[in-house]
Design a protein around this motif. Structure first.
Motif, PDB file in Angstrom:
ATOM      1  N   GLU A  40      49.997  35.816  79.002  1.00  0.00           N
ATOM      2  CA  GLU A  40      49.490  35.182  77.783  1.00  0.00           C
ATOM      3  C   GLU A  40      50.630  34.745  76.875  1.00  0.00           C
ATOM      4  O   GLU A  40      50.549  33.699  76.217  1.00  0.00           O
TER       5      GLU A  40
ATOM      6  N   LYS B  68      45.197  29.829  79.684  1.00  0.00           N
ATOM      7  CA  LYS B  68      45.026  31.284  79.659  1.00  0.00           C
ATOM      8  C   LYS B  68      44.009  31.735  80.699  1.00  0.00           C
ATOM      9  O   LYS B  68      44.200  32.754  81.373  1.00  0.00           O
ATOM     10  N   LYS B  69      42.931  30.987  80.826  1.00  0.00           N
ATOM     11  CA  LYS B  69      41.930  31.344  81.833  1.00  0.00           C
ATOM     12  C   LYS B  69      42.534  31.294  83.236  1.00  0.00           C
ATOM     13  O   LYS B  69      42.283  32.171  84.068  1.00  0.00           O
TER      14      LYS B  69
ATOM     15  N   ARG C 220      45.481  25.111  75.925  1.00  0.00           N
ATOM     16  CA  ARG C 220      45.931  26.505  75.931  1.00  0.00           C
ATOM     17  C   ARG C 220      44.835  27.436  76.446  1.00  0.00           C
ATOM     18  O   ARG C 220      45.111  28.362  77.227  1.00  0.00           O
ATOM     19  N   ASP C 221      43.599  27.200  76.023  1.00  0.00           N
ATOM     20  CA  ASP C 221      42.498  28.039  76.498  1.00  0.00           C
ATOM     21  C   ASP C 221      42.339  27.926  78.014  1.00  0.00           C
ATOM     22  O   ASP C 221      42.143  28.939  78.705  1.00  0.00           O
ATOM     23  N   ASP C 222      42.415  26.708  78.532  1.00  0.00           N
ATOM     24  CA  ASP C 222      42.312  26.521  79.984  1.00  0.00           C
ATOM     25  C   ASP C 222      43.473  27.203  80.706  1.00  0.00           C
ATOM     26  O   ASP C 222      43.293  27.797  81.777  1.00  0.00           O
TER      27      ASP C 222
ATOM     28  N   GLU D  86      44.908  23.033  71.735  1.00  0.00           N
ATOM     29  CA  GLU D  86      44.166  24.300  71.750  1.00  0.00           C
ATOM     30  C   GLU D  86      43.292  24.394  72.999  1.00  0.00           C
ATOM     31  O   GLU D  86      43.203  25.455  73.628  1.00  0.00           O
ATOM     32  N   ARG D  87      42.650  23.290  73.359  1.00  0.00           N
ATOM     33  CA  ARG D  87      41.829  23.289  74.575  1.00  0.00           C
ATOM     34  C   ARG D  87      42.693  23.520  75.806  1.00  0.00           C
ATOM     35  O   ARG D  87      42.313  24.283  76.709  1.00  0.00           O
TER      36      ARG D  87
END
Length: 237
Positions: free
Chosen positions: A49, A99-100, A95-97, A92-93
């Motif tokens: 992360e 991290k997943k 980054r979320d992808d 931000e989108r």
């Protein structure tokens, strides 16, 4: 990462005993191995992360500097802020992808162990003629638990080398490549749906200046129409 404490003989003994329950293992403490490996691999979540967040910070800084140094945008502060907000929202989108994806890589290593790694361990011991191979007599001695900790440490090291290669690839694919390819795609789509008045608000255009520009556009159309009529009359003669 606190692997030394996690794989100490005392902690290995505790984890193996808890995994065995009321009935001790017969040959190898497989459940103990799995628990030790699973809990050890969880330590990789934090660095994974952190890698995603570090790249996210760099991309945000690049966007901020790029927008701030673009001279043309300084004339339109509202448009400048809208572009910055849209770019940060897209990052931000991404980054979320990312991290997943990186978490899935860690979970994959934890959920399915490479069995061949452990199958080779007894063969290696026999091949070198190691006299300290575990037997039923020393199954619960400190040396036995040290060997378990050493085996788990070797396996975690192998997984660590794998993740060192795959996690950066995932971060680049999900964040850097996507930022390069489609950073403002959503903004462009929304921009195309706006009406003339909304676009004028983005450009911070003075209403009087906008009206004058529209009048000039109408005059230009009249001039073009008059020119076409003059040209047509000239050709008929």
């Amino acid at each position: 990462l606190p692997f030394d404490r996690h794989l100490s003989p005392q902690n290995v003994r505790k984890v193996v005993s808890e995994a065995d329950g009321y009935q001790p293992h017969l040959i190898a403490p497989e459940q103990g191995y799995r628990r030790l490996i699973d809990s050890a691999l969880n330590y990789f979540r934090g660095p994974a992360e952190a890698s995603v967040d570090a790249v996210h910070f760099v991309l945000k800084e690049l966007v901020r500097r790029s927008i701030g140094e673009t001279q043309e945008l300084k004339r339109f502060p509202t448009l400048q802020s809208e572009i910055a907000a849209a770019a940060n929202e897209a990052l931000e989108r991404f980054r979320d992808d990312s991290k997943k994806t990186t978490m899935r890589l860690v979970e994959m290593e934890s959920s399915y162990l490479t069995v061949d790694f452990f199958r080779k361990l007894p063969q290696d011991i026999e091949r070198v003629g190691n006299p300290t191979a575990p037997s039923a007599a020393d199954r619960y001695t400190e040396g036995h638990f040290r060997r378990i900790g050493s085996n788990v440490s070797s396996y975690v090291g192998m997984v660590s080398e794998t993740l060192k290669n795959t996690i950066p690839k995932a971060v680049v694919h999900c964040q850097v490549k996507e930022a390069k390819r489609s950073l403002l795609d959503h903004f462009y789509a929304q921009l195309g749906k706006k009406e003339g008045k909304q676009l004028a608000q983005l450009l911070d255009e003075d209403p009087m200046l906008m009206e004058r520009r529209q009048q000039c556009a109408k005059r230009l159309e009249l001039y073009k129409s008059a020119r076409d009529e003059i040209d047509s009359v000239s050709w008929t003669r």
